[in-house]
Design an enzyme around this catalytic site. Structure first.
Site, short mmCIF file in Angstrom:
data_model
loop_
_atom_site.label_atom_id
_atom_site.label_comp_id
_atom_site.label_asym_id
_atom_site.label_seq_id
_atom_site.Cartn_x
_atom_site.Cartn_y
_atom_site.Cartn_z
N HIS A 89 1.09 -0.94 0.16
CA HIS A 89 0.36 -0.27 0.28
C HIS A 89 1.25 0.99 0.03
O HIS A 89 1.85 1.21 0.36
CB HIS A 89 -0.85 -0.42 1.29
N GLU A 148 0.52 4.08 1.84
CA GLU A 148 1.00 4.26 3.09
C GLU A 148 2.55 3.41 3.63
O GLU A 148 3.62 4.51 4.46
CB GLU A 148 -0.30 4.04 4.46
N CYS A 188 -1.97 -1.18 7.86
CA CYS A 188 -1.67 0.46 7.61
C CYS A 188 -1.59 0.98 8.86
O CYS A 188 -0.34 1.63 9.43
CB CYS A 188 -1.73 1.00 5.80
N CYS A 234 -5.67 1.53 5.73
CA CYS A 234 -7.02 -0.16 6.16
C CYS A 234 -5.81 -0.18 7.60
O CYS A 234 -4.76 -0.06 8.25
CB CYS A 234 -6.24 -1.01 5.06
#
Length: 351
Positions: free
Chosen positions: A265, A267, A296, A293
């Protein structure tokens, strides 16, 4: 930004739309939406038929129906600037005003001059006689119409700018130029949060999973520290190359969700970049497309990030929000809109 166009029949709205198209605005038309539906229904394209069909659909779906279609199209396609033609009902203005940078331009001209222009352009849906022109024009303005009908006259009274097109094409262009300059003056300067979110959108263009075109920025003291975007780990194949790697998750409440797990991801990549380069990100702010999420979220907490700004919400983001609240991390959303995925459903199998 959306600039709306309303005004009398054959007043010269095309002059305005052409001007803004040359400035990079995407042209969208409520009237074109009606015409497309008429073609699908095999309805003859006449002005009366189009008016009747538009009224029927507004009655059924709400007076702002066509504006909702256009607004969703602009949002889904991520148009930064659009010129929206064919506004005929005040409810359509109300829908478009959901965007803070919306300006309505009204275009008008003398009746005889408009009729002559109409005859010269010879569009299939236009009336051909003076009497028919007056009837259509009066109905267009709202005569004998319900609240959900053609109400161009009321729309014109709500315009931010008025262009009277009784002279030459050059004069009309000069008026549009002045209106454009005035609009530029009225656009507020971006806040720092809006500024960094705009940069996030540019970073997201590097993402390699079309289910998650997501970018991330970590900033501190109004300075960018690192960026990240959704993509596979270094040296491994990307979704764009080999397709998605989908995995099902079964939640405690029985919901089933499907996620692509091929990519890291945005992040996570931003935090990894900071670790790799030795950049301290404690007490910083993280900017991203939507609620991070749960994985993260845990990394963000442990990295010492103290504030998160999201462009919109994630449909399954409540657990992350709860974690941030428990950890004393501030999370803000520029919009309460929920990010939608292709084939996403709202039932037990939420893709």
């Amino acid at each position: 930004m959306i600039i709306g166009l309303t005004g009398s029949l054959a007043a010269g709205k095309g002059v305005v739309s052409d001007f803004f198209k040359e400035k990079g605005f995407v042209y969208l038309s409520l009237s074109d939406e009606v015409r497309e539906i008429a073609r699908q229904k095999k309805i003859e394209i006449t002005r009366k038929n189009l008016q009747d069909l538009a009224n029927e659909l507004r009655d059924k779906n709400g007076a702002g129906y066509f504006a909702e279609i256009i607004l969703n199209k602009a949002i889904n396609q991520q148009y930064k600037k659009a010129i929206v033609d064919g506004i005929r009902n005040p409810a359509e203005i109300d829908v478009l005003k959901k965007l803070k940078d919306f300006f309505l331009i009204s275009v008008d001209a003398d009746s005889e001059l408009r009729f002559n222009r109409l005859v010269n352009r010879n569009r299939e849906s236009d009336p051909k006689s003076w009497e028919d022109f007056l009837n259509v024009d009066n109905r267009d303005k709202g005569m004998g119409e319900k609240e959900t009908g053609q109400c161009v006259g009321k729309c014109m009274t709500r315009a931010d700018f008025i262009l009277i097109n009784n002279s030459t094409l050059e004069e009309a262009k000069n008026q549009v130029e002045k209106i454009s300059e005035e609009i530029e003056k009225r656009i507020p300067r971006l806040t720092w949060d809006e500024y960094f979110i705009e940069i996030c959108r540019a970073v997201a263009l590097r993402a390699t999973c079309n289910r998650g075109k997501v970018g991330c920025i970590i900033a501190k003291n109004k300075q960018i520290l690192v960026t990240g975007y959704a993509g596979s780990p270094k040296g491994l194949p990307h979704c764009d190359e080999v397709g998605h790697q989908m995995r099902k998750t079964i939640h405690e409440d029985g919901r089933e969700t499907m996620h692509c797990i091929r990519t890291t991801h945005a992040e996570q990549n931003a935090i990894c970049q900071a670790a790799k380069l030795g950049i301290a990100i404690d007490e910083s702010t993280l900017y991203c497309k939507m609620t991070p999420c749960i994985a993260c979220a845990k990394m963000i907490i442990n990295a010492g990030i103290k504030r998160i700004v999201c462009e919109k919400k994630y449909h399954a983001g409540q657990e992350s929000e709860d974690l941030f609240n428990q950890s004393g991390i501030e999370i803000n959303f520029l919009s309460n809109e929920i990010e939608a995925y292709k084939n996403q459903k709202s039932d037990k199998k939420d893709l």
